[in-house]
Design a protein around this motif. Structure first.
Motif, PDB file in Angstrom:
ATOM      1  N   ALA A 141       9.577  15.343  36.620  1.00 55.88           N
ATOM      2  CA  ALA A 141      10.219  15.721  35.369  1.00 55.88           C
ATOM      3  C   ALA A 141       9.831  17.147  35.039  1.00 55.88           C
ATOM      4  O   ALA A 141       8.749  17.600  35.395  1.00 55.88           O
ATOM      5  N   ARG A 142      10.733  17.849  34.351  1.00 57.64           N
ATOM      6  CA  ARG A 142      10.388  19.168  33.849  1.00 57.64           C
ATOM      7  C   ARG A 142      10.119  18.991  32.359  1.00 57.64           C
ATOM      8  O   ARG A 142      11.047  18.922  31.551  1.00 57.64           O
ATOM      9  N   LEU A 143       8.850  18.874  32.030  1.00 60.85           N
ATOM     10  CA  LEU A 143       8.476  18.585  30.641  1.00 60.85           C
ATOM     11  C   LEU A 143       8.149  19.886  29.913  1.00 60.85           C
ATOM     12  O   LEU A 143       7.568  20.767  30.509  1.00 60.85           O
ATOM     13  N   SER A 146      12.807  17.583  30.023  1.00 62.83           N
ATOM     14  CA  SER A 146      13.331  16.316  30.545  1.00 62.83           C
ATOM     15  C   SER A 146      13.134  15.169  29.551  1.00 62.83           C
ATOM     16  O   SER A 146      13.944  14.237  29.501  1.00 62.83           O
ATOM     17  N   ALA A 149      15.915  15.456  27.244  1.00 65.28           N
ATOM     18  CA  ALA A 149      17.136  15.119  27.978  1.00 65.28           C
ATOM     19  C   ALA A 149      17.297  13.602  28.075  1.00 65.28           C
ATOM     20  O   ALA A 149      18.409  13.073  27.934  1.00 65.28           O
ATOM     21  N   LEU A 150      16.199  12.900  28.305  1.00 62.72           N
ATOM     22  CA  LEU A 150      16.257  11.431  28.364  1.00 62.72           C
ATOM     23  C   LEU A 150      16.706  10.863  27.016  1.00 62.72           C
ATOM     24  O   LEU A 150      17.500   9.909  26.964  1.00 62.72           O
ATOM     25  N   ALA A 151      16.209  11.445  25.924  1.00 63.92           N
ATOM     26  CA  ALA A 151      16.632  10.992  24.596  1.00 63.92           C
ATOM     27  C   ALA A 151      18.114  11.285  24.376  1.00 63.92           C
ATOM     28  O   ALA A 151      18.863  10.452  23.849  1.00 63.92           O
ATOM     29  N   ALA A 153      20.470  11.614  26.683  1.00 65.01           N
ATOM     30  CA  ALA A 153      21.276  10.733  27.532  1.00 65.01           C
ATOM     31  C   ALA A 153      21.399   9.342  26.913  1.00 65.01           C
ATOM     32  O   ALA A 153      22.465   8.712  26.938  1.00 65.01           O
ATOM     33  N   ARG A 154      20.302   8.864  26.349  1.00 64.89           N
ATOM     34  CA  ARG A 154      20.331   7.536  25.727  1.00 64.89           C
ATOM     35  C   ARG A 154      21.198   7.540  24.455  1.00 64.89           C
ATOM     36  O   ARG A 154      21.944   6.595  24.208  1.00 64.89           O
ATOM     37  N   VAL A 200      19.824  22.348  33.033  1.00 62.24           N
ATOM     38  CA  VAL A 200      18.378  22.367  33.273  1.00 62.24           C
ATOM     39  C   VAL A 200      17.890  20.961  33.622  1.00 62.24           C
ATOM     40  O   VAL A 200      17.240  20.737  34.632  1.00 62.24           O
ATOM     41  N   SER A 201      18.195  20.021  32.747  1.00 63.82           N
ATOM     42  CA  SER A 201      17.834  18.618  32.950  1.00 63.82           C
ATOM     43  C   SER A 201      18.924  17.859  32.213  1.00 63.82           C
ATOM     44  O   SER A 201      18.976  17.881  30.985  1.00 63.82           O
ATOM     45  N   SER A 202      19.838  17.241  32.962  1.00 61.50           N
ATOM     46  CA  SER A 202      21.061  16.730  32.357  1.00 61.50           C
ATOM     47  C   SER A 202      20.748  15.741  31.233  1.00 61.50           C
ATOM     48  O   SER A 202      19.804  14.961  31.358  1.00 61.50           O
ATOM     49  N   LEU A 255      14.420   5.576  22.119  1.00 64.42           N
ATOM     50  CA  LEU A 255      14.628   7.017  22.323  1.00 64.42           C
ATOM     51  C   LEU A 255      15.595   7.617  21.310  1.00 64.42           C
ATOM     52  O   LEU A 255      15.732   8.831  21.241  1.00 64.42           O
TER      53      LEU A 255
ATOM     54  N   TYR B  71      16.641   2.509  31.556  1.00 63.23           N
ATOM     55  CA  TYR B  71      16.785   2.705  30.110  1.00 63.23           C
ATOM     56  C   TYR B  71      17.381   4.081  29.807  1.00 63.23           C
ATOM     57  O   TYR B  71      18.200   4.240  28.916  1.00 63.23           O
ATOM     58  N   SER B  72      16.948   5.099  30.568  1.00 62.73           N
ATOM     59  CA  SER B  72      17.592   6.410  30.458  1.00 62.73           C
ATOM     60  C   SER B  72      17.343   7.187  31.739  1.00 62.73           C
ATOM     61  O   SER B  72      16.438   6.850  32.518  1.00 62.73           O
ATOM     62  N   THR B  74      17.760  11.366  33.608  1.00 64.87           N
ATOM     63  CA  THR B  74      18.115  12.788  33.558  1.00 64.87           C
ATOM     64  C   THR B  74      18.036  13.335  34.975  1.00 64.87           C
ATOM     65  O   THR B  74      17.124  12.997  35.738  1.00 64.87           O
ATOM     66  N   VAL B  75      19.015  14.157  35.339  1.00 67.82           N
ATOM     67  CA  VAL B  75      19.076  14.699  36.699  1.00 67.82           C
ATOM     68  C   VAL B  75      18.559  16.125  36.709  1.00 67.82           C
ATOM     69  O   VAL B  75      18.960  16.954  35.880  1.00 67.82           O
ATOM     70  N   VAL B  86      15.106  11.634  37.143  1.00 66.01           N
ATOM     71  CA  VAL B  86      13.889  11.132  36.497  1.00 66.01           C
ATOM     72  C   VAL B  86      14.356  10.057  35.526  1.00 66.01           C
ATOM     73  O   VAL B  86      15.257  10.294  34.722  1.00 66.01           O
ATOM     74  N   ILE B 108      22.449   4.552  33.367  1.00 63.39           N
ATOM     75  CA  ILE B 108      21.793   3.680  32.387  1.00 63.39           C
ATOM     76  C   ILE B 108      22.339   2.258  32.540  1.00 63.39           C
ATOM     77  O   ILE B 108      23.538   2.069  32.785  1.00 63.39           O
TER      78      ILE B 108
END
Lengths: 388, 134
Positions: A141-143, A146, A149-151, A153-154, A200-202, A255, B71-72, B74-75, B86, B108
């Motif tokens: 992950a690029r923290l 990322s 980005a996860l939030a 996407a959800r 950057v991080s979809s 998220l 759950y989620s 990211t590419v 991830v 997801i």
């Protein structure tokens, strides 16, 4: 004091300032910027280092931040607080200062920050190296991007939020920045520009991510009684709340729901206000998804509806709700921990000194800070003397 | 010790008690370990000393079947390697972890399965898609 409501209106912000912002160049240190902002904020307040008896700070650049800053300034505080909860630290410092001043533990509090991350590193300088195992960093992950980005996407999956909705946030921030001479990014930005920029991080592109700038800020706080004898119109503390529910993004229960849902409700309750009473909103927009999440969690719209809420320039100049009127972390300034700038802009809007970006008839401002991976959340409500 | 705890019983390798050391040693043996609370039955991850749901000093090691739902996701597309996802995955035993799936098409709600791999000299719990099942 047994009821936190008693803090309402008991202390006030009496001085604010930024240091030099943007790219200060080689040779200028993070401590130089914190010092510069502190001096300017004290000048703004009509006070000097001799008046300061409390120091609040956090830094990614030097250990024991208040101890380091106080030596530089020539202050020997009787109250000191280096609470380190990421970018929201400075809003937490304000709440801590309010309680300490009201309890008689100190009288004049200086909250200060400085970072030269752009000139020194060209990227985010994290606050501390962890010397404990991570259950996230081995996976590429690029923290922090990322995590956000996860939030995003959800949120998109659950509520039908789109990349266009996220882009609306970036475009609104840019339009405010174009009214702020201190803003780093001034060029035109369209929805299509955001959608077409580098991923950057979809689903987040580089234009969904905050700037990497240098910059510092400082806020001076004292009792409401003393504030009335100082030159600037007092900006009163009406209520504040802090919460954090997780540090790692994998441990965030939902998220799409941050701890701002708790801090917003508590801060409004303490201030005796509702979201419809707020005239300007200053949110910690490290990423475009932040603005959507916080508008929902703080009660400006229902959960899942922030995408529609911001559509059509609704939070841009001339829109239905003025949000991030300085241009935010997305277009004005983001030196790594943005929180103090939400307090500075709230104060300027309440004083009516925001120039071309001044919102008319501002009596109540909401400042909201975020830290870590949507981790720490702090909400503060501020008002002019009509709110007392 | 209740048998209706999530997952199946797992034993800490001899002499190890520190939570992270047990977890890593289990991974090296091909076991994705987590903890369950013998008092409240909560599944706990990442590893720790006491139950963070009820506070009891009653955590016991369990083995996960390694089956999960995304759950989620990211590419990321690093310059020096292929695109990868991830992900945050919800394990069937009732806990969540971050991992990586070397297939950027993962979505997801998809079902995925752990595949413990050696990466840079250490065992890492990566996941693979179950053929796009939901």
């Amino acid at each position: 004091m047994t009821d936190e409501r008693a803090l309402r209106g008991r202390v006030a912000i009496v001085g604010v300032a930024e240091s030099d912002l943007g790219e200060v160049g080689p040779g200028v240190t993070a401590l130089d910027l914190a010092e510069q902002a502190s001096g300017r904020a004290l000048d703004d307040a009509g006070l000097t280092i001799a008046d300061v008896d409390a120091v609040f700070s956090h830094s990614a650049f030097y250990a024991m931040p208040t101890v380091t800053l106080a030596e530089r300034l020539g202050v020997r505080p009787r109250y000191t607080d280096s609470t380190a909860i990421g970018g929201s630290s400075f809003l937490a410092h304000l709440r801590h200062a309010a309680a300490a001043i009201d309890a008689g533990l100190c009288e004049v509090a200086l909250i200060a920050y400085g970072s030269n991350q752009r000139s020194a590193a060209g990227g985010l300088v994290p606050s501390a190296q962890n010397h404990i195992p991570s259950y996230e960093t081995p996976f590429g992950a690029r923290l922090p991007v990322s995590a956000y980005a996860l939030a995003a996407a959800r949120h998109m999956h659950q509520f039908g939020t789109t990349r266009e909705h996220l882009a609306e946030v970036a475009v609104a921030a840019r339009r405010w920045a174009q009214l702020n001479p201190a803003a780093f990014e001034q060029s035109d930005l369209t929805i299509d520009d955001v959608l077409g920029s580098r991923m950057v991080s979809s689903p987040l592109t580089v234009r969904d991510c905050c700037l990497v700038t240098d910059g510092g800020g400082a806020v001076v706080v004292t009792s409401a009684d003393r504030a009335r004898d100082l030159p600037r119109p007092p900006v009163f503390y009406l209520g504040g709340a802090e919460a954090h529910w997780h540090t790692s993004i994998s441990q965030m229960d939902d998220l799409t729901m941050t701890a701002a849902s708790e801090t917003g409700a508590r801060a409004f309750d303490l201030a005796g206000l509702r979201p419809t009473d707020v005239d300007v909103v200053e949110l910690y927009d490290a990423f475009t998804i932040n603005t959507l999440l916080f508008l929902e969690d703080l009660g400006f719209c229902a959960k899942g509806e922030a995408g529609d809420f911001v559509t059509g320039g609704a939070i841009a100049p001339g829109g239905r709700l003025p949000v991030n009127t300085n241009g935010g972390g997305l277009s004005y300034c983001h030196p790594g921990m943005y929180g103090i700038f939400t307090l500075i802009e709230s104060t300027r809007q309440l004083r009516g000194e925001a120039g071309d970006r001044q919102v008319s008839d501002v009596h109540v401002a909401l400042a909201h800070g975020n830290g870590g991976m949507l981790s720490s959340q702090v909400t503060v409500l501020l008002g002019d003397d009509s709110t007392l | 010790m209740s048998d209706d705890l999530p997952g199946s019983p797992a034993t800490a390798p001899d002499g190890l008690t520190a939570p992270h050391a047990v977890y890593e040693a289990c991974l090296e043996r091909g076991v994705l370990a987590f903890q369950a609370c013998a008092r409240c039955s909560a599944a706990i991850f990442p590893p720790r000393g006491r139950c963070s749901q009820c506070g009891a000093d009653a955590l016991t090691w369990r083995a996960s079947a390694g089956r999960a739902t995304v759950y989620s996701t990211t590419v990321l597309t690093p310059r020096d390697r292929a695109a990868h996802a991830v992900v945050l995955v919800n394990l069937d035993e009732g806990y969540r972890m971050m991992s990586r799936i070397d297939d950027s098409e993962v979505a997801i709600d998809e079902r995925v399965t752990v595949e413990i791999a050696q990466v840079d000299g250490r065992a890492l719990p990566l996941f693979v898609r179950n053929g796009g099942d939901r």
